[in-house]
Motif scaffolding. Structure first.
Motif, PDB file in Angstrom:
ATOM      1  N   VAL A  98       1.223  -1.326  -0.232  1.00 14.07           N
ATOM      2  CA  VAL A  98      -0.388   0.235  -0.054  1.00 14.07           C
ATOM      3  C   VAL A  98       0.995   0.698  -0.532  1.00 14.07           C
ATOM      4  O   VAL A  98       2.100   1.377   0.677  1.00 14.07           O
ATOM      5  CB  VAL A  98      -1.005  -0.325   1.347  1.00 14.07           C
ATOM      6  CG1 VAL A  98      -1.905   1.350   1.047  1.00 14.07           C
ATOM      7  CG2 VAL A  98      -1.981  -1.843   1.282  1.00 14.07           C
ATOM      8  N   ALA A  99       0.922   2.291  -0.891  1.00 15.70           N
ATOM      9  CA  ALA A  99       1.229   3.398  -0.543  1.00 15.70           C
ATOM     10  C   ALA A  99       0.330   4.765  -0.271  1.00 15.70           C
ATOM     11  O   ALA A  99      -0.855   4.508  -1.145  1.00 15.70           O
ATOM     12  CB  ALA A  99       1.686   4.147  -1.762  1.00 15.70           C
ATOM     13  N   SER A 100       0.935   5.405   0.936  1.00  4.03           N
ATOM     14  CA  SER A 100      -0.509   6.778   0.867  1.00  4.03           C
ATOM     15  C   SER A 100       0.041   8.117   1.531  1.00  4.03           C
ATOM     16  O   SER A 100       1.756   7.521   1.506  1.00  4.03           O
ATOM     17  CB  SER A 100      -1.063   5.660   2.193  1.00  4.03           C
ATOM     18  OG  SER A 100      -1.706   6.676   2.922  1.00  4.03           O
ATOM     19  N   GLY A 101      -0.698   8.745   1.263  1.00  5.50           N
ATOM     20  CA  GLY A 101      -0.424  10.065   1.517  1.00  5.50           C
ATOM     21  C   GLY A 101       0.218   9.733   3.757  1.00  5.50           C
ATOM     22  O   GLY A 101      -0.397   9.415   4.484  1.00  5.50           O
ATOM     23  N   GLU A 102       0.811  11.097   3.875  1.00 12.89           N
ATOM     24  CA  GLU A 102       1.638  11.082   4.619  1.00 12.89           C
ATOM     25  C   GLU A 102      -0.248  11.210   5.868  1.00 12.89           C
ATOM     26  O   GLU A 102      -0.232  10.558   7.189  1.00 12.89           O
ATOM     27  CB  GLU A 102       2.190  12.192   5.221  1.00 12.89           C
ATOM     28  CG  GLU A 102       2.630  11.689   7.051  1.00 12.89           C
ATOM     29  CD  GLU A 102       3.405  13.134   7.801  1.00 12.89           C
ATOM     30  OE1 GLU A 102       4.077  13.416   8.311  1.00 12.89           O
ATOM     31  OE2 GLU A 102       3.936  13.851   6.243  1.00 12.89           O
ATOM     32  N   GLY A 103      -0.772  12.162   4.879  1.00 13.18           N
ATOM     33  CA  GLY A 103      -2.339  12.785   6.531  1.00 13.18           C
ATOM     34  C   GLY A 103      -3.190  11.219   6.319  1.00 13.18           C
ATOM     35  O   GLY A 103      -3.934  11.698   7.494  1.00 13.18           O
ATOM     36  N   PHE A 104      -3.169  10.066   5.973  1.00 11.42           N
ATOM     37  CA  PHE A 104      -3.901   9.164   6.152  1.00 11.42           C
ATOM     38  C   PHE A 104      -3.127   7.898   6.877  1.00 11.42           C
ATOM     39  O   PHE A 104      -3.566   6.473   7.116  1.00 11.42           O
ATOM     40  CB  PHE A 104      -4.564   8.734   5.035  1.00 11.42           C
ATOM     41  CG  PHE A 104      -4.859   9.864   3.811  1.00 11.42           C
ATOM     42  CD1 PHE A 104      -6.028  10.452   4.162  1.00 11.42           C
ATOM     43  CD2 PHE A 104      -4.995  10.021   2.873  1.00 11.42           C
ATOM     44  CE1 PHE A 104      -6.284  11.500   3.845  1.00 11.42           C
ATOM     45  CE2 PHE A 104      -4.800  11.113   1.622  1.00 11.42           C
ATOM     46  CZ  PHE A 104      -5.811  12.060   2.015  1.00 11.42           C
ATOM     47  N   ALA A 105      -2.041   7.801   7.062  1.00 10.32           N
ATOM     48  CA  ALA A 105      -1.463   7.137   7.269  1.00 10.32           C
ATOM     49  C   ALA A 105      -1.700   6.204   8.970  1.00 10.32           C
ATOM     50  O   ALA A 105      -2.001   5.342   9.112  1.00 10.32           O
ATOM     51  CB  ALA A 105      -0.303   7.205   8.005  1.00 10.32           C
ATOM     52  N   GLN A 106      -1.896   7.783   9.921  1.00 14.92           N
ATOM     53  CA  GLN A 106      -2.781   7.605  10.878  1.00 14.92           C
ATOM     54  C   GLN A 106      -3.984   6.575  11.014  1.00 14.92           C
ATOM     55  O   GLN A 106      -4.061   5.673  11.605  1.00 14.92           O
ATOM     56  CB  GLN A 106      -2.526   8.270  11.786  1.00 14.92           C
ATOM     57  CG  GLN A 106      -2.833   8.678  13.660  1.00 14.92           C
ATOM     58  CD  GLN A 106      -3.245   9.902  14.233  1.00 14.92           C
ATOM     59  OE1 GLN A 106      -3.616  10.237  13.916  1.00 14.92           O
ATOM     60  NE2 GLN A 106      -1.572  10.300  14.613  1.00 14.92           N
ATOM     61  N   ALA A 107      -4.705   6.612  10.372  1.00 17.46           N
ATOM     62  CA  ALA A 107      -5.986   6.201  10.382  1.00 17.46           C
ATOM     63  C   ALA A 107      -6.553   5.393   9.198  1.00 17.46           C
ATOM     64  O   ALA A 107      -6.813   4.501   9.927  1.00 17.46           O
ATOM     65  CB  ALA A 107      -6.398   7.500   9.572  1.00 17.46           C
ATOM     66  N   MET A 108      -5.322   4.745   9.107  1.00 20.64           N
ATOM     67  CA  MET A 108      -4.924   3.226   8.475  1.00 20.64           C
ATOM     68  C   MET A 108      -4.505   2.692   9.293  1.00 20.64           C
ATOM     69  O   MET A 108      -4.836   1.346   9.606  1.00 20.64           O
ATOM     70  CB  MET A 108      -4.068   2.934   7.000  1.00 20.64           C
ATOM     71  CG  MET A 108      -4.588   4.005   5.607  1.00 20.64           C
ATOM     72  SD  MET A 108      -5.467   2.891   4.253  1.00 20.64           S
ATOM     73  CE  MET A 108      -4.273   2.211   4.011  1.00 20.64           C
TER      74      MET A 108
END
Length: 304
Positions: A98-108
């Motif tokens: 998975v590749a994600s923007g930093e702003g979504f990492a915590q929620a992921m």
């Protein structure tokens, strides 16, 4: 028809992806001379020049690009074959990239990843944090299976599996004069120092669009590639920034920051998307993880 060793194409691919023989050698953990040798042997086998050295690095010739396209297709077919074998074993093992923007990492991590691992502890998850441009590239080149991005540009090679409304808000500190404001504008925000992400992120690209529609220019006092730096800047009452609420959910709950809606149509109608490469057959593990992601993101949207 010239015969060649498929295994040597990887050295060409890594050299062009990394931009130089030395960078490719560092990634592969071998000597640069070994990389150069494999590419030279490949050129001898095909009787064609495959790359050219320019001031900014190496670029493929037309023949080299054909080899790169062949290699990417070969790796995609290989992945599909392994996914089918994995499906025969069930979800007792395997991996998801998975590749994600930093702003979504915590929620992921707090949502889909935690829940998925409770059900499928034998499946490993790779979560890489990157900007929108890099996430799109990784998906196109099959370096990641699933991407979570904000304000993704149109790309014929990328498809959206799920999207949701996620406006961009002004984010201010606990002592800022705007902390209790009902609304604000980009023009009003110019009264304070502003911190912004750099241009590789969808958030910055969205802001540039909003600046054009409002005929205004935001002069950044601080630019960075990390969202947590923006949050620290705001939480310490040094100025303002603009982020989706999902990126500051923990800080909002703790009262470290406040969000204020911005009067700009582009910012109010922005979306977050789960994306994959068009035509790619996800592995059973990736397909199941995608379902957890969609459920988790929907739950976050409903909770607001």
């Amino acid at each position: 028809m010239h015969a060649f060793h498929d295994s040597r194409v990887r050295y060409l691919y890594e050299t062009l992806s990394c931009g130089s023989v030395r960078a490719a050698a560092d990634k592969l953990g071998i000597a640069p001379s070994a990389v150069s040798r494999q590419i030279s042997l490949l050129e001898e086998e095909l009787q064609a020049t495959l790359l050219e050295r320019q001031r900014k690095g190496v670029v493929p010739t037309d023949a080299g690009q054909l080899l790169i396209d062949y290699y990417q297709q070969h790796m995609a077919h290989r992945h599909d074959m392994l996914a089918k074998i994995e499906s025969l074993r069930g979800l007792n093992s395997g991996s998801v990239s998975v590749a994600s923007g930093e702003g979504f990492a915590q929620a992921m991590i707090a949502g889909p990843i935690r829940q998925f691992r409770q059900h499928y502890p034998g499946v490993s998850i790779s979560l890489d944090i990157a900007g929108t441009t890099e996430i799109m590239r990784r998906l196109r080149e099959d370096e990641a299976e699933i991407g979570l991005v904000y304000y993704a540009p149109a790309d014929v090679h990328i498809v959206s599996r799920w999207s949701a409304h996620e406006p961009l808000f002004a984010v201010v500190g606990p002592e800022h004069p705007l902390r209790h404001a009902q609304r604000t504008s980009l023009r009003e925000l110019t009264a304070w120092p502003i911190a912004l992400l750099n241009g590789i992120y969808g958030i910055r690209q969205l802001l540039e669009h909003a600046e054009r529609t409002d005929k205004i220019r935001l002069e950044a006092a601080l630019t960075t590639n990390l969202i947590h730096v923006l949050i620290s800047f705001v939480a310490s009452n040094q100025g303002v920034t603009l982020l989706p609420r999902l990126a500051v959910s923990t800080e909002l709950a703790a009262g470290r920051v406040h969000t204020v809606p911005v009067d700009n149509a582009a910012l109010q109608h922005a979306t977050v998307q789960l994306i994959t490469r068009a035509g790619r057959h996800l592995s059973p593990a990736a397909n199941r993880f995608m379902q957890f992601c969609i459920h988790g993101m929907q739950a976050l949207q409903t909770a607001r």
